[in-house]
Design an enzyme around this catalytic site. Structure first.
Site, PDB file in Angstrom:
ATOM      1  CG  ASN A   1      -3.739   3.675   0.618  1.00 19.30           C
ATOM      2  OD1 ASN A   1      -4.962   3.735   0.739  1.00 19.30           O
ATOM      3  ND2 ASN A   1      -3.097   2.542   0.454  1.00 19.30           N
TER       4      ASN A   1
ATOM      5  CG  HIS B   1      -2.225  -0.533  -4.089  1.00 20.11           C
ATOM      6  ND1 HIS B   1      -2.673   0.721  -3.745  1.00 20.11           N
ATOM      7  CD2 HIS B   1      -2.435  -1.308  -2.991  1.00 20.11           C
ATOM      8  CE1 HIS B   1      -3.117   0.701  -2.507  1.00 20.11           C
ATOM      9  NE2 HIS B   1      -2.987  -0.512  -2.031  1.00 20.11           N
TER      10      HIS B   1
ATOM     11  CB  SER C   1      -0.880   0.026   1.246  1.00 18.36           C
ATOM     12  OG  SER C   1      -1.678  -1.113   1.315  1.00 18.36           O
TER      13      SER C   1
ATOM     14  CD  GLU D   1      -3.129   3.810  -6.174  1.00 18.50           C
ATOM     15  OE1 GLU D   1      -3.432   5.008  -6.067  1.00 18.50           O
ATOM     16  OE2 GLU D   1      -2.604   3.174  -5.232  1.00 18.50           O
TER      17      GLU D   1
HETATM   18  N1  LIG Z   1      -6.126  -4.514   3.810  1.00 23.68           N
HETATM   19  C1  LIG Z   1      -6.274  -3.684   2.784  1.00 23.68           C
HETATM   20  O1  LIG Z   1      -7.289  -2.974   2.675  1.00 23.68           O
HETATM   21  C2  LIG Z   1      -5.216  -3.605   1.722  1.00 23.68           C
HETATM   22  C3  LIG Z   1      -5.551  -3.032   0.485  1.00 23.68           C
HETATM   23  C4  LIG Z   1      -4.571  -2.993  -0.542  1.00 23.68           C
HETATM   24  C5  LIG Z   1      -3.301  -3.496  -0.290  1.00 23.68           C
HETATM   25  N2  LIG Z   1      -3.019  -4.035   0.939  1.00 23.68           N
HETATM   26  C6  LIG Z   1      -1.662  -4.576   1.123  1.00 23.68           C
HETATM   27  O2  LIG Z   1      -1.733  -5.978   0.927  1.00 23.68           O
HETATM   28  C7  LIG Z   1      -0.710  -6.635   1.720  1.00 23.68           C
HETATM   29  C8  LIG Z   1      -1.370  -7.691   2.584  1.00 23.68           C
HETATM   30  O3  LIG Z   1      -2.344  -7.052   3.404  1.00 23.68           O
HETATM   31  P1  LIG Z   1      -3.638  -7.840   3.978  1.00 23.68           P
HETATM   32  O4  LIG Z   1      -4.651  -6.797   4.298  1.00 23.68           O
HETATM   33  O5  LIG Z   1      -3.987  -8.976   3.088  1.00 23.68           O
HETATM   34  O6  LIG Z   1      -3.025  -8.366   5.358  1.00 23.68           O
HETATM   35  P2  LIG Z   1      -3.462  -9.608   6.269  1.00 23.68           P
HETATM   36  O7  LIG Z   1      -3.060  -9.244   7.663  1.00 23.68           O
HETATM   37  O8  LIG Z   1      -4.874 -10.004   5.999  1.00 23.68           O
HETATM   38  O9  LIG Z   1      -2.523 -10.778   5.709  1.00 23.68           O
HETATM   39  C9  LIG Z   1      -1.126 -10.720   5.803  1.00 23.68           C
HETATM   40  C10 LIG Z   1      -0.533 -12.010   5.275  1.00 23.68           C
HETATM   41  O10 LIG Z   1       0.904 -11.940   5.460  1.00 23.68           O
HETATM   42  C11 LIG Z   1       1.352 -13.166   5.982  1.00 23.68           C
HETATM   43  N3  LIG Z   1       2.573 -12.946   6.747  1.00 23.68           N
HETATM   44  C12 LIG Z   1       2.691 -12.344   7.947  1.00 23.68           C
HETATM   45  N4  LIG Z   1       3.985 -12.348   8.338  1.00 23.68           N
HETATM   46  C13 LIG Z   1       4.677 -12.941   7.344  1.00 23.68           C
HETATM   47  C14 LIG Z   1       6.051 -13.266   7.157  1.00 23.68           C
HETATM   48  N5  LIG Z   1       6.960 -12.951   8.095  1.00 23.68           N
HETATM   49  N6  LIG Z   1       6.410 -13.891   5.997  1.00 23.68           N
HETATM   50  C15 LIG Z   1       5.487 -14.202   5.047  1.00 23.68           C
HETATM   51  N7  LIG Z   1       4.170 -13.951   5.200  1.00 23.68           N
HETATM   52  C16 LIG Z   1       3.780 -13.328   6.319  1.00 23.68           C
HETATM   53  C17 LIG Z   1       0.203 -13.642   6.873  1.00 23.68           C
HETATM   54  O11 LIG Z   1       0.297 -15.027   7.113  1.00 23.68           O
HETATM   55  C18 LIG Z   1      -0.993 -13.269   6.016  1.00 23.68           C
HETATM   56  O12 LIG Z   1      -1.225 -14.284   5.052  1.00 23.68           O
HETATM   57  C19 LIG Z   1      -0.003  -5.516   2.500  1.00 23.68           C
HETATM   58  O13 LIG Z   1       1.141  -5.125   1.798  1.00 23.68           O
HETATM   59  C20 LIG Z   1      -1.050  -4.397   2.507  1.00 23.68           C
HETATM   60  O14 LIG Z   1      -0.486  -3.129   2.643  1.00 23.68           O
HETATM   61  C21 LIG Z   1      -3.938  -4.130   1.938  1.00 23.68           C
END
Ligand SMILES: NC(=O)c1ccc[n+]([C@@H]2O[C@H](COP(=O)([O-])OP(=O)(O)OC[C@H]3O[C@@H](n4cnc5c(N)ncnc54)[C@H](O)[C@@H]3O)[C@@H](O)[C@H]2O)c1
Length: 285
Positions: free
Chosen positions: A190, A140, A119, A152
């Site tokens: 963001n 993104h 993000s 994005e």
């Molecule tokens: N939540 C949102 O609205 C959103 C929107 C767009 C982008 N993102 C981005 O997407 C990515 C994931 O976010 P999310 O919301 O799915 O988070 P989440 O907390 O739902 O999932 C995170 C994932 O990362 C894994 N993880 C944690 N520690 C780890 C490690 N040390 N090594 C490998 N895997 C590991 C977890 O097991 C889990 O599968 C982030 O970069 C976030 O910024 C999130």
């Protein structure tokens, strides 16, 4: 390069959503999680989501079966070797993502593109972890990925035009509208959204109004589909805090300095929907 086979790394909110989008739009999808059990859980959730779509008449049973047949789940990075594009979507932590890019670079075929769903983090820092910085960019997606139309496409200084074009074409093939953005923390959405969300938490903290009334005000007063605190619960408060910290680290703008209440809620494990409580209580809903 035309993208037919897509690897998705990370089984959280976004990894699952991106996998669903890619599989539904005809791509072969390899889901990779650290544990086989969580990778299999993702497929089970996908099955349930597609079953609901069939029940509601939004999808044919044959399309559901074809979509599921395109998806495989693994805990092994080596199973991503043949992917044309790998999308990393793990926790918003630069050192975790750097290690993963290093590992992916060694596992995935040399002509493949490796993209991040970060993000806010600097995409170039991930690109230089690999031996193919020209084939690394940001892709993104927004939450929930199956419903949100924007992607994005983030261009670090190192990316080639061919990489950006391939990823734009992939986003379009997923039924999304791509916009191209420079590699600056928060990209477009963001960077503009998070000062607003952070200030909503500040309002709650200083007692201006209750959470329900802050959200009702922004829905009714601005015609937003959901209020800022409900949106933070949807995004995840840990992810939101990581986004604000990365924005603040890059721009030193006080609007990006996370409000103490947000930080304390993350410390308390109140992460929003994914933990069952945040600004609202989901266990009781
Ligand atoms: N939540 C949102 O609205 C959103 C929107 C767009 C982008 N993102 C981005 O997407 C990515 C994931 O976010 P999310 O919301 O799915 O988070 P989440 O907390 O739902 O999932 C995170 C994932 O990362 C894994 N993880 C944690 N520690 C780890 C490690 N040390 N090594 C490998 N895997 C590991 C977890 O097991 C889990 O599968 C982030 O970069 C976030 O910024 C999130």
């Amino acid at each position: 390069m035309s993208i037919a086979r897509v690897g998705v790394v990370g089984s959280g909110i976004m990894g699952s959503g991106i996998a669903e989008v890619a599989a539904k739009t005809g791509h072969e999808v390899v889901l990779r999680s650290r544990k086989q059990e969580t990778a299999d859980d993702m497929v089970n959730r996908l099955e349930k989501s597609l079953a609901r779509a069939v029940d509601k008449g939004r999808m044919e049973a044959a399309d559901r079966d074809a979509t599921l047949a395109r998806v495989s789940a693994t805990s092994s990075i080596a199973d991503l070797a043949d992917c044309d594009l790998v999308i990393e979507s793990v926790v918003e932590d630069l050192s975790v993502k750097k290690d993963l890019f290093n590992e992916l670079d060694r596992a995935v075929k040399p002509e493949a593109i490796i993209a991040t769903n970060t993000s806010t983090l600097p995409v170039v820092d991930l690109a230089v972890e690999t031996s193919r910085p020209d084939k690394v960019c940001g892709v993104h997606f927004f939450n929930p990925a199956p419903a949100m139309s924007l992607v994005e496409v983030v261009r670090p200084l190192t990316a080639s035009d061919a990489t950006i074009e391939s990823v734009r074409a992939f986003a379009t093939a997923c039924g999304k509208t791509p916009v191209e953005v420079k590699d600056r923390a928060g990209f477009v959405v963001n960077a503009l959204l998070f000062p607003y969300l952070n200030n909503a938490v500040r309002m709650l903290e200083n007692g201006t109004a209750s959470a329900g009334d802050i959200d009702a005000a922004m829905q009714g007063g601005c015609n937003f589909p959901m209020g800022p605190l409900a949106l933070l619960d949807l995004v995840g408060l840990d992810t939101s805090l990581a986004i604000l910290d990365a924005l603040y680290a890059e721009f030193r703008d006080p609007n990006y300095a996370a409000v103490p209440l947000l930080r304390r809620m993350v410390s308390a494990g109140q992460l929003g929907r994914k933990s069952g409580s945040g600004f609202y209580d989901y266990a009781k809903r």
